[in-house]
Design an enzyme around this catalytic site. Structure first.
Site, PDB file in Angstrom:
ATOM      1  N   ASP A   1       4.577  40.040-100.766  1.00 28.35           N
ATOM      2  CA  ASP A   1       3.627  40.652-101.701  1.00 28.35           C
ATOM      3  C   ASP A   1       4.304  40.850-103.062  1.00 28.35           C
ATOM      4  O   ASP A   1       3.663  41.260-104.025  1.00 28.35           O
ATOM      5  CB  ASP A   1       3.045  41.956-101.144  1.00 28.35           C
ATOM      6  CG  ASP A   1       4.080  43.042-100.964  1.00 28.35           C
ATOM      7  OD1 ASP A   1       5.286  42.750-101.084  1.00 28.35           O
ATOM      8  OD2 ASP A   1       3.687  44.199-100.687  1.00 28.35           O
ATOM      9  N   SER A   2       5.595  40.510-103.147  1.00 36.12           N
ATOM     10  CA  SER A   2       6.268  40.452-104.446  1.00 36.12           C
ATOM     11  C   SER A   2       5.564  39.439-105.343  1.00 36.12           C
ATOM     12  O   SER A   2       5.738  39.452-106.566  1.00 36.12           O
ATOM     13  CB  SER A   2       7.749  40.091-104.289  1.00 36.12           C
ATOM     14  OG  SER A   2       7.912  38.981-103.421  1.00 36.12           O
TER      15      SER A   2
ATOM     16  N   LYS B   1       4.380  40.448 -91.856  1.00 36.20           N
ATOM     17  CA  LYS B   1       5.341  41.529 -92.101  1.00 36.20           C
ATOM     18  C   LYS B   1       4.562  42.726 -92.621  1.00 36.20           C
ATOM     19  O   LYS B   1       3.595  42.557 -93.371  1.00 36.20           O
ATOM     20  CB  LYS B   1       6.388  41.100 -93.131  1.00 36.20           C
ATOM     21  CG  LYS B   1       7.398  42.204 -93.478  1.00 36.20           C
ATOM     22  CD  LYS B   1       8.529  41.699 -94.324  1.00 36.20           C
ATOM     23  CE  LYS B   1       8.246  41.671 -95.792  1.00 36.20           C
ATOM     24  NZ  LYS B   1       7.872  42.968 -96.400  1.00 36.20           N
TER      25      LYS B   1
ATOM     26  N   GLU C   1      15.854  46.919 -96.701  1.00 38.27           N
ATOM     27  CA  GLU C   1      15.935  46.711 -98.155  1.00 38.27           C
ATOM     28  C   GLU C   1      16.617  47.886 -98.843  1.00 38.27           C
ATOM     29  O   GLU C   1      16.259  49.050 -98.631  1.00 38.27           O
ATOM     30  CB  GLU C   1      14.524  46.511 -98.753  1.00 38.27           C
ATOM     31  CG  GLU C   1      14.561  46.349-100.269  1.00 38.27           C
ATOM     32  CD  GLU C   1      13.298  45.778-100.891  1.00 38.27           C
ATOM     33  OE1 GLU C   1      12.375  45.353-100.147  1.00 38.27           O
ATOM     34  OE2 GLU C   1      13.238  45.738-102.138  1.00 38.27           O
TER      35      GLU C   1
ATOM     36  N   ASP D   1       3.013  38.403 -95.775  1.00 40.48           N
ATOM     37  CA  ASP D   1       3.297  39.817 -96.035  1.00 40.48           C
ATOM     38  C   ASP D   1       1.982  40.575 -96.192  1.00 40.48           C
ATOM     39  O   ASP D   1       1.188  40.280 -97.097  1.00 40.48           O
ATOM     40  CB  ASP D   1       4.100  39.902 -97.337  1.00 40.48           C
ATOM     41  CG  ASP D   1       4.964  41.135 -97.395  1.00 40.48           C
ATOM     42  OD1 ASP D   1       4.978  41.915 -96.432  1.00 40.48           O
ATOM     43  OD2 ASP D   1       5.662  41.305 -98.423  1.00 40.48           O
TER      44      ASP D   1
HETATM   45  O1  KIV Z   1       7.586  40.945-100.879  1.00 37.78           O
HETATM   46  C1  KIV Z   1       8.753  40.590-100.738  1.00 37.78           C
HETATM   47  O2  KIV Z   1       9.254  39.703-101.429  1.00 37.78           O
HETATM   48  C2  KIV Z   1       9.558  41.264 -99.709  1.00 37.78           C
HETATM   49  C3  KIV Z   1      10.989  40.883 -99.590  1.00 37.78           C
HETATM   50  C4  KIV Z   1      11.791  41.479-100.661  1.00 37.78           C
HETATM   51  C5  KIV Z   1      11.535  41.226 -98.244  1.00 37.78           C
HETATM   52  O3  KIV Z   1       9.054  42.095 -99.026  1.00 37.78           O
END
Ligand code: KIV
Length: 305
Positions: free
Chosen positions: A59-60, A128, A197, A98
């Protein structure tokens, strides 16, 4: 756009598709697990060619590709478009979607429904979700519905405000114990892997003694079973100051600005295009075309196709 979809990158060697038993075996054998984020077809192809083990449609994406100022606003529909594009670019790594903020916290039913969308609509192999507490129950429900779940503890960006901002977690014995409880509860719920993290390396190391599932670290030191980095961070595509845990392996943003500026200058100076970028027509055909345009009857009339 190029009309010739060429595989510009040489495959490191297409291996067998990654599986959960293989990840567990890698942990047992002490083989480092490589995870990277991807958000579109080209980045997925790069991850595939580089031979990574897990691709996370993180979700980044909210910040790296969609221009939001945090991960909070991104929704399921946006994540699914990105995840489906990534799916079309990878065959070998395990694909994890995610779950965005608001897509799972409300109820187990909501969590299962949205996890199923990742599997059905984007053909992800796992999802995730962030945090312990109520997320443990959501993880259990999704796993019961037949979808593998990766947990995420420590700095959980979806709830960064409640954690006091984007900063390292677990720096007191009490907070480290809370992270341990969350990780162990996620493991007990059946998560196949957990992301740590931004926790002190020593906390990561102590926790590793208690965890049987593969742990993927980002800013959690060297003792975790694997590492994950955000695609745009490691390639230097994303502007701004990177987090302490980011290692930059390239400065593509600078390269891209340089290249687009050079193109703009070439256009303005009439250096582009040159004959090598243009198409030709046979001289007789061109003469015929000129004769056609010179006809009296054509003067001022609209094209009549
Ligand atoms: O959204 C993301 O990129 C993440 C990673 C940093 C694990 O959750």
């Amino acid at each position: 756009m190029s009309t010739h979809p060429v595989d510009h990158v040489t495959r490191a060697g297409k291996g067998k598709p990654m599986t959960l038993p293989r990840l567990a075996e890698m942990k047992r054998n002490g083989e480092p697990i490589v995870m990277v984020t991807a958000y579109d077809h080209p980045s997925a192809q790069v991850a595939e060619a580089a031979g990574v083990d897990i691709v996370l449609v993180g979700d980044s994406a909210a910040m790296t590709v969609l221009g939001y100022d945090s991960t909070v606003p991104v929704g399921m529909d946006e994540m699914l478009i990105l995840a489906a594009a990534v799916r079309r670019g990878i065959e070998t790594p395990l694909l994890v979607g995610d779950m965005p903020f608001g897509s799972y916290e409300g109820s187990n039913e909501l969590a299962v429904e949205n996890a199923q969308r990742f599997v059905k609509e984007a053909r992800c192999e796992a999802v995730k979700l962030e945090r312990g507490g109520p997320s443990v129950d959501r993880a259990r429900a999704i796993i019961r519905a037949g979808i593998p779940v990766m947990g995420h503890v420590g700095l959980t960006p979806q709830t960064a405000t409640a954690l006091g901002g984007y900063k390292a977690q677990g720096r007191t014995a009490e907070r480290a114990a809370q992270i341990a409880e969350e990780a162990l509860a996620l493991q007990a719920a059946g998560c196949f892997s957990i992301v740590f993290e931004a926790v002190p390396a020593e906390v990561g190391e102590v926790l590793m003694e208690k965890l049987e599932v593969p742990v993927i670290g980002i800013g959690a030191g060297r003792s975790t079973d694997g590492q994950v980095l955000v695609f745009h961070d490691l390639l230097g595509i994303f502007g701004g100051r990177p987090a302490r845990f980011v290692k930059r392996y390239a400065n593509l943003r600078e390269d891209m600005v340089r290249a687009v500026s050079a193109y703009a200058e070439d256009v303005r100076e009439r250096r582009f295009p040159t004959s090598e970028h243009t198409y030709a027509i046979d001289a007789d055909e061109l003469a015929g075309f000129r004769r056609y345009l010179d006809q009296e009857s054509l003067a001022g009339s609209a094209w009549d196709w």
